[in-house]
Design a protein around this motif. Structure first.
Motif, PDB file in Angstrom:
ATOM      1  N   HIS A 169     124.761  58.674  69.398  1.00  0.00           N
ATOM      2  CA  HIS A 169     123.850  57.854  70.144  1.00  0.00           C
ATOM      3  C   HIS A 169     122.518  58.151  69.044  1.00  0.00           C
ATOM      4  O   HIS A 169     121.477  58.608  69.665  1.00  0.00           O
ATOM      5  CB  HIS A 169     123.592  58.538  71.443  1.00  0.00           C
ATOM      6  N   ARG A 170     122.639  57.716  68.035  1.00  0.00           N
ATOM      7  CA  ARG A 170     121.352  57.705  67.053  1.00  0.00           C
ATOM      8  C   ARG A 170     121.555  56.248  66.642  1.00  0.00           C
ATOM      9  O   ARG A 170     122.484  55.730  65.843  1.00  0.00           O
ATOM     10  CB  ARG A 170     121.564  58.627  65.782  1.00  0.00           C
ATOM     11  N   LYS A 171     120.496  55.514  67.109  1.00  0.00           N
ATOM     12  CA  LYS A 171     120.428  54.007  67.129  1.00  0.00           C
ATOM     13  C   LYS A 171     120.806  53.513  65.649  1.00  0.00           C
ATOM     14  O   LYS A 171     121.259  52.479  65.251  1.00  0.00           O
ATOM     15  CB  LYS A 171     119.327  53.205  67.503  1.00  0.00           C
ATOM     16  N   LYS A 172     120.066  54.272  64.523  1.00  0.00           N
ATOM     17  CA  LYS A 172     120.240  53.858  63.227  1.00  0.00           C
ATOM     18  C   LYS A 172     121.564  53.964  62.706  1.00  0.00           C
ATOM     19  O   LYS A 172     122.256  53.062  61.907  1.00  0.00           O
ATOM     20  CB  LYS A 172     119.380  54.780  62.206  1.00  0.00           C
ATOM     21  N   ALA A 173     122.392  54.725  63.167  1.00  0.00           N
ATOM     22  CA  ALA A 173     123.924  55.076  62.661  1.00  0.00           C
ATOM     23  C   ALA A 173     124.736  53.903  63.530  1.00  0.00           C
ATOM     24  O   ALA A 173     125.806  53.674  62.877  1.00  0.00           O
ATOM     25  CB  ALA A 173     124.529  56.525  63.070  1.00  0.00           C
ATOM     26  N   ARG A 174     124.487  53.786  64.712  1.00  0.00           N
ATOM     27  CA  ARG A 174     125.416  53.049  65.549  1.00  0.00           C
ATOM     28  C   ARG A 174     125.246  51.353  65.489  1.00  0.00           C
ATOM     29  O   ARG A 174     126.067  50.804  65.694  1.00  0.00           O
ATOM     30  CB  ARG A 174     125.409  53.533  66.848  1.00  0.00           C
ATOM     31  N   LEU A 175     123.890  50.969  65.267  1.00  0.00           N
ATOM     32  CA  LEU A 175     123.491  49.768  65.480  1.00  0.00           C
ATOM     33  C   LEU A 175     124.159  48.778  64.527  1.00  0.00           C
ATOM     34  O   LEU A 175     124.522  48.881  63.448  1.00  0.00           O
ATOM     35  CB  LEU A 175     121.947  49.368  64.948  1.00  0.00           C
ATOM     36  N   GLY A 176     124.848  47.832  65.422  1.00  0.00           N
ATOM     37  CA  GLY A 176     125.672  46.663  64.645  1.00  0.00           C
ATOM     38  C   GLY A 176     127.069  47.028  64.596  1.00  0.00           C
ATOM     39  O   GLY A 176     127.760  45.902  64.334  1.00  0.00           O
ATOM     40  N   PHE A 177     127.653  48.034  65.250  1.00  0.00           N
ATOM     41  CA  PHE A 177     129.202  48.236  65.138  1.00  0.00           C
ATOM     42  C   PHE A 177     129.506  48.240  66.531  1.00  0.00           C
ATOM     43  O   PHE A 177     129.025  49.098  67.542  1.00  0.00           O
ATOM     44  CB  PHE A 177     129.417  49.637  64.493  1.00  0.00           C
ATOM     45  N   PRO A 178     130.329  47.386  66.757  1.00  0.00           N
ATOM     46  CA  PRO A 178     131.064  47.272  68.088  1.00  0.00           C
ATOM     47  C   PRO A 178     132.048  48.705  68.275  1.00  0.00           C
ATOM     48  O   PRO A 178     132.690  48.755  67.424  1.00  0.00           O
ATOM     49  CB  PRO A 178     131.903  45.899  68.107  1.00  0.00           C
ATOM     50  N   THR A 179     132.068  49.025  69.394  1.00  0.00           N
ATOM     51  CA  THR A 179     132.831  50.295  69.624  1.00  0.00           C
ATOM     52  C   THR A 179     132.875  50.541  71.332  1.00  0.00           C
ATOM     53  O   THR A 179     132.477  49.817  71.919  1.00  0.00           O
ATOM     54  CB  THR A 179     132.351  51.359  69.000  1.00  0.00           C
ATOM     55  N   PHE A 180     133.583  51.592  71.667  1.00  0.00           N
ATOM     56  CA  PHE A 180     133.616  52.025  72.977  1.00  0.00           C
ATOM     57  C   PHE A 180     132.576  52.259  73.756  1.00  0.00           C
ATOM     58  O   PHE A 180     131.640  52.444  73.473  1.00  0.00           O
ATOM     59  CB  PHE A 180     134.655  53.252  73.181  1.00  0.00           C
ATOM     60  N   ASP A 181     132.661  51.600  74.866  1.00  0.00           N
ATOM     61  CA  ASP A 181     131.384  51.654  75.886  1.00  0.00           C
ATOM     62  C   ASP A 181     131.564  52.845  76.797  1.00  0.00           C
ATOM     63  O   ASP A 181     131.801  52.899  77.950  1.00  0.00           O
ATOM     64  CB  ASP A 181     131.332  50.292  77.000  1.00  0.00           C
ATOM     65  N   TRP A 182     131.165  53.897  76.035  1.00  0.00           N
ATOM     66  CA  TRP A 182     131.206  55.302  76.650  1.00  0.00           C
ATOM     67  C   TRP A 182     129.674  55.769  77.069  1.00  0.00           C
ATOM     68  O   TRP A 182     128.712  55.546  76.196  1.00  0.00           O
ATOM     69  CB  TRP A 182     131.882  56.313  75.755  1.00  0.00           C
ATOM     70  N   PRO A 183     129.612  56.474  77.990  1.00  0.00           N
ATOM     71  CA  PRO A 183     128.301  56.662  78.443  1.00  0.00           C
ATOM     72  C   PRO A 183     127.596  58.025  77.952  1.00  0.00           C
ATOM     73  O   PRO A 183     128.333  58.933  77.200  1.00  0.00           O
ATOM     74  CB  PRO A 183     128.521  57.259  79.936  1.00  0.00           C
ATOM     75  N   HIS A 184     126.215  58.075  77.622  1.00  0.00           N
ATOM     76  CA  HIS A 184     125.699  59.110  77.162  1.00  0.00           C
ATOM     77  C   HIS A 184     124.820  59.734  78.305  1.00  0.00           C
ATOM     78  O   HIS A 184     124.216  59.121  78.912  1.00  0.00           O
ATOM     79  CB  HIS A 184     125.258  59.044  75.900  1.00  0.00           C
ATOM     80  N   ILE A 185     124.162  60.995  78.088  1.00  0.00           N
ATOM     81  CA  ILE A 185     123.529  61.769  78.959  1.00  0.00           C
ATOM     82  C   ILE A 185     122.381  62.402  78.289  1.00  0.00           C
ATOM     83  O   ILE A 185     122.609  62.395  77.070  1.00  0.00           O
ATOM     84  CB  ILE A 185     124.210  62.647  80.171  1.00  0.00           C
ATOM     85  N   LEU A 186     121.499  62.693  79.000  1.00  0.00           N
ATOM     86  CA  LEU A 186     119.956  63.400  78.249  1.00  0.00           C
ATOM     87  C   LEU A 186     120.493  64.777  77.491  1.00  0.00           C
ATOM     88  O   LEU A 186     121.122  65.511  78.110  1.00  0.00           O
ATOM     89  CB  LEU A 186     119.080  63.624  79.369  1.00  0.00           C
ATOM     90  N   PHE A 187     120.284  65.010  76.465  1.00  0.00           N
ATOM     91  CA  PHE A 187     120.299  66.256  75.810  1.00  0.00           C
ATOM     92  C   PHE A 187     118.969  67.056  76.038  1.00  0.00           C
ATOM     93  O   PHE A 187     117.919  66.644  75.905  1.00  0.00           O
ATOM     94  CB  PHE A 187     120.693  65.964  74.230  1.00  0.00           C
ATOM     95  N   PRO A 188     119.046  68.183  76.794  1.00  0.00           N
ATOM     96  CA  PRO A 188     117.800  68.553  77.336  1.00  0.00           C
ATOM     97  C   PRO A 188     117.314  69.744  76.301  1.00  0.00           C
ATOM     98  O   PRO A 188     117.524  71.139  76.510  1.00  0.00           O
ATOM     99  CB  PRO A 188     118.389  69.476  78.564  1.00  0.00           C
ATOM    100  N   PHE A 189     116.900  68.999  75.383  1.00  0.00           N
ATOM    101  CA  PHE A 189     116.361  70.311  74.150  1.00  0.00           C
ATOM    102  C   PHE A 189     115.303  70.890  74.839  1.00  0.00           C
ATOM    103  O   PHE A 189     114.610  70.507  75.567  1.00  0.00           O
ATOM    104  CB  PHE A 189     116.157  69.432  73.088  1.00  0.00           C
ATOM    105  N   GLU A 190     115.402  72.322  74.328  1.00  0.00           N
ATOM    106  CA  GLU A 190     114.579  73.350  74.769  1.00  0.00           C
ATOM    107  C   GLU A 190     113.117  73.524  74.393  1.00  0.00           C
ATOM    108  O   GLU A 190     113.001  73.308  73.158  1.00  0.00           O
ATOM    109  CB  GLU A 190     115.128  74.664  74.517  1.00  0.00           C
ATOM    110  N   HIS A 191     112.096  73.151  75.238  1.00  0.00           N
ATOM    111  CA  HIS A 191     110.658  73.445  74.789  1.00  0.00           C
ATOM    112  C   HIS A 191     110.248  74.879  75.190  1.00  0.00           C
ATOM    113  O   HIS A 191     110.038  75.026  76.354  1.00  0.00           O
ATOM    114  CB  HIS A 191     109.798  72.358  75.391  1.00  0.00           C
ATOM    115  N   LEU A 192     110.036  75.816  74.348  1.00  0.00           N
ATOM    116  CA  LEU A 192     109.828  77.101  74.518  1.00  0.00           C
ATOM    117  C   LEU A 192     108.199  77.087  75.036  1.00  0.00           C
ATOM    118  O   LEU A 192     107.920  77.809  76.005  1.00  0.00           O
ATOM    119  CB  LEU A 192     110.172  78.024  73.374  1.00  0.00           C
ATOM    120  N   SER A 193     107.476  76.142  74.651  1.00  0.00           N
ATOM    121  CA  SER A 193     106.093  76.220  75.287  1.00  0.00           C
ATOM    122  C   SER A 193     106.058  75.389  76.491  1.00  0.00           C
ATOM    123  O   SER A 193     104.764  75.606  77.040  1.00  0.00           O
ATOM    124  CB  SER A 193     105.385  75.669  74.192  1.00  0.00           C
TER     125      SER A 193
END
Length: 735
Positions: A212-236
């Motif tokens: 789910h990085r648009k530059k890698a995936r853009l333009g290629f048809p593939t499975f319509d599978w869902p993605h969810i938020l990656f809760p990257f950690e902000h220590l601050s």
């Protein structure tokens, strides 16, 4: 006679390798490139042609091939440690060398021309001269590798399958969990795989479905599978991290209980009860995981169980590498493991980049203290091939003839390289190497605090952010011209990946070159006091609004108007503006001015909205606004935006009014009001922006309601205060 010459060449090579390693370990090898490469007035390609002619000739001869790479032809025979020799030599015959802090895209655990690897290759010449198709023709070497993998297999995944690349490992992981659902579900539907925002799992069609990085995936048809938020950690910002984690888990839970089928009961009370039970279990040590999971499963209705079987797996990177070296907390990962276990959904860890020691642990997911192990782990990069580790349960499906098969089942030379270093791994050494590099990066971040931010990492998997995405290329260009190779990740991150046993002198040299590269760009350290704001020249035109025509420039139309848009951007934020002397620049361009490539990338997004104001009298553009969905951007402040991941917020990335316009505020309000209408029509509920502070105070009434999330007094040393703000686009409800 040919054999004699070959033996002599091998003997010379071994002597050279021994000498190189002795010199490297003694601190006598350094980055060494032509001084002329530092001429920032000339393009790197032009300088390479003139001063690295052997590299240029080799690259030109291969120009019909489709590839993008660093503009140098490297010579492995003269490389040592992290120092990569170029094919070019100086006048005395000495090779030029670059200091690589990308670890050959995280594929090399140890240095170049490692004596143990060189000796192993020579001892294994029969396996090098002929490449066996291991799917039918196993060799002593391929079987040795399979036996060795038993020793390092992650807990819970003792069975393994060797392939050629990381993408193949992910593809086969996908196949295994889908086949598991086909063979064990009543409806025989393979279902879908849940992955995470920002993920990168490879470039084959199956792996792109979970990328789910648009530059890698853009333009290629593939499975319509869902993605969810990656809760990257902000220590601050621990509260914001917790909020992201809760949202991500809720998104996953909704998919588990619904299976993406209609009319599912997604009761918040039920979700809270299940998560509270998980929290309570994790808070009490030494409890029986199996008993807890069985007790929780007993509460699931048959309909929920049936729906959850449509989720074939959850796929996650323990650390998102290509996505920006982003970390989620151990607490989140433990909850993720229990939630997937309760719903009997396989959890797949993609350790293609992180596996085998890079984080100071054998496997990165060991950092989390999971209550039970994962079901699948993929590994590649340092494996020199691809490897898929699976549980005993999932291994059942590999026994069916040819359902999982690849002609080669790995490359013999890669097998030799891995076997040569398996016993060399010293996790304490990895930690020491990473700690030294981390201390140096932290010091740079303190000295250049407006430029280098968010130094992070574990083991030797380190990274930092630059203040703006378009500055990453400029910094890496300056570093390369001085002999340091740095690789990007995500939008703003720059990777700093030492080899596991990198000499302290090499780390210190890399840090010194990085400092010099920053100085090349900014001309010194951050001023202790903010400089005064630049004075914008008084406009010469008062343009009646009824003579203004609004032109849509995104997602379609930008190509036709891009030069006019760039001219407005240059007039407002370009080099002619009287900034303070120490304003941050990329070359001659002040960083406040967006480069055309950045604007083009935003305008090309399907969710982009862009408007330009054309003066009908003069026929020229005098202002513009441009942006797209918040999740498509990575500017200062976005990491802490409370709406990130909700997919309901428009991000105003760029706005400029020509300084030749006297009634700038009127024109500004016209554009902002029109943008608001377009954004609401597109379904956006909120608008976020990092904009000049005065725009909030002088803007339309609805913008003045915005909440300021962050204030930057002297943004990019421009002398201009900026604020990161967010506003609800619709009128707030009355009391």
């Amino acid at each position: 006679m040919d054999i004699d010459r070959g033996v002599a060449r091998v003997s010379d090579y071994l002597a050279r390798v021994t000498g190189l390693n002795d010199r490297y370990r003694a601190g006598a090898v350094h980055a060494y490139v032509p001084d002329a490469l530092r001429d920032s007035e000339r393009s790197l390609e032009e300088l390479v042609e003139e001063h690295l002619p052997t590299s240029h000739a080799a690259l030109s001869a291969a120009s019909r091939s489709l590839f993008l790479s660093l503009p140098v032809a490297f010579d492995p025979s003269e490389s040592v440690g992290p120092y990569l020799a170029a094919a070019d030599r100086d006048a005395t015959g000495q090779p030029y060398r670059f200091l690589d802090m990308g670890a050959l895209i995280a594929t090399q655990p140890f240095g170049e021309n490692d004596p143990a690897v060189a000796a192993a290759i020579l001892e294994s010449l029969p396996f090098v001269t002929s490449r066996y198709a291991h799917s039918e023709y196993q060799t002593v070497l391929s079987l040795r590798l399979k036996a060795a993998l038993n020793r390092i297999a992650p807990a819970g995944t003792p069975r393994h399958f060797v392939v050629n690349t990381g993408a193949e490992a992910v593809e086969n992981a996908i196949k295994s969990v889908l086949l598991n659902r086909v063979m064990t579900s009543e409806d025989g539907d393979g279902g879908f795989i849940v992955s995470f925002e920002g993920a990168f799992h490879g470039r084959t069609l199956g792996s792109l479905a979970v990328t789910h990085r648009k530059k890698a995936r853009l333009g290629f048809p593939t499975f319509d599978w869902p993605h969810i938020l990656f809760p990257f950690e902000h220590l601050s910002a621990p509260k914001e991290t917790v909020r992201r984690e809760e949202r991500s888990l809720k998104q996953l839970w909704d998919l588990l209980v619904s299976g993406r089928l209609p009319r599912a009961d997604k009761s918040k009370d039920t979700y809270k009860r299940e998560v509270d039970a998980i929290d309570e279990f994790l808070a009490a040590p030494d409890q029986d995981v199996t008993a807890f999971v069985q007790a929780q499963r007993a509460h699931l209705s048959p309909d929920v169980v049936r729906r959850s079987r449509r989720v074939a797996a959850v796929l996650v990177e323990p650390i998102q590498g290509e996505g920006g070296v982003r970390f989620a907390s151990a607490s989140f990962m433990r909850k993720l493991r229990l939630l997937t276990r309760i719903y009997d959904v396989p959890l797949v860890f993609d350790e293609v980049q992180t596996g085998w020691g890079m984080t100071g642990r054998l496997w990165a997911h060991e950092l989390f203290g999971l209550p039970c192990p994962p079901d699948v782990v993929t590994w590649a990069k340092k494996a020199q091939n691809g490897v898929l580790f699976v549980s005993e349960e999932l291994a059942t499906f590999f026994q069916e003839e040819k359902k999982f098969n690849t002609t080669w089942e790995g490359d013999s030379v890669g097998m030799v390289r891995l076997l040569a270093v398996l016993d060399k791994l010293d996790l304490d050494c990895v930690q020491r190497t990473g700690e030294r590099a981390r201390r140096g990066l932290d010091a740079i971040a303190r000295d250049y605090r407006e430029i280098v931010k968010n130094v992070r990492g574990v083991g030797v998997m380190l990274a930092f952010d630059v203040v703006r995405a378009d500055w990453s290329d400029a910094l890496r260009d300056r570093a390369f011209r001085r002999g340091l190779i740095l690789l990007p990740a995500g939008e703003r991150a720059v990777r700093f990946y030492p080899r596991y046993d990198t000499e302290p002198s090499a780390i210190d040299e890399a840090l010194a070159i990085l400092r010099a590269a920053i100085d090349d760009l900014v001309g010194g350290r951050v001023a202790t006091e903010p400089a005064s704001a630049p004075k914008i020249r008084v406009g010469t035109l008062n343009i009646p609004l009824d003579t203004i025509e609004l032109v849509d420039i995104a997602p379609a139309g930008f190509e036709a108007h891009k030069q006019e848009v760039l001219l407005v951007e240059q007039e407002r934020y370009g080099a002619a503006v009287p900034y303070p002397p120490d304003v941050l620049r990329a070359g001659r361009r002040p960083l406040l001015q967006f480069p055309l490539e950045t604007l083009e990338a935003t305008a090309a997004n399907p969710q982009a909205i862009g408007l330009a104001a054309r003066d009908r009298v003069s026929g020229r553009l005098v202002g513009y606004v441009l942006g797209s969905a918040l999740e498509n951007h990575d500017e200062e402040g976005i990491g802490l935006d409370p709406r990130f991941g909700e997919n309901n917020t428009f991000y105003l990335q760029a706005m400029a009014i020509s300084p030749t316009v006297q009634n700038q505020i009127e024109l500004q309000d016209l554009l902002l009001d029109a943008l608001r209408g377009r954004a609401m029509a597109a379904g956006f509920e909120f608008l976020s922006a990092l904009i000049e502070e005065q725009l909030r105070d002088s803007g339309p009434e609805w913008l003045r309601r915005a909440v300021i999330l962050e204030r930057i007094d002297n943004y990019l040393r421009s002398g201009i205060p900026f604020t990161y703000l967010q506003v609800q686009l619709t009128e707030p409800a009355g009391p």
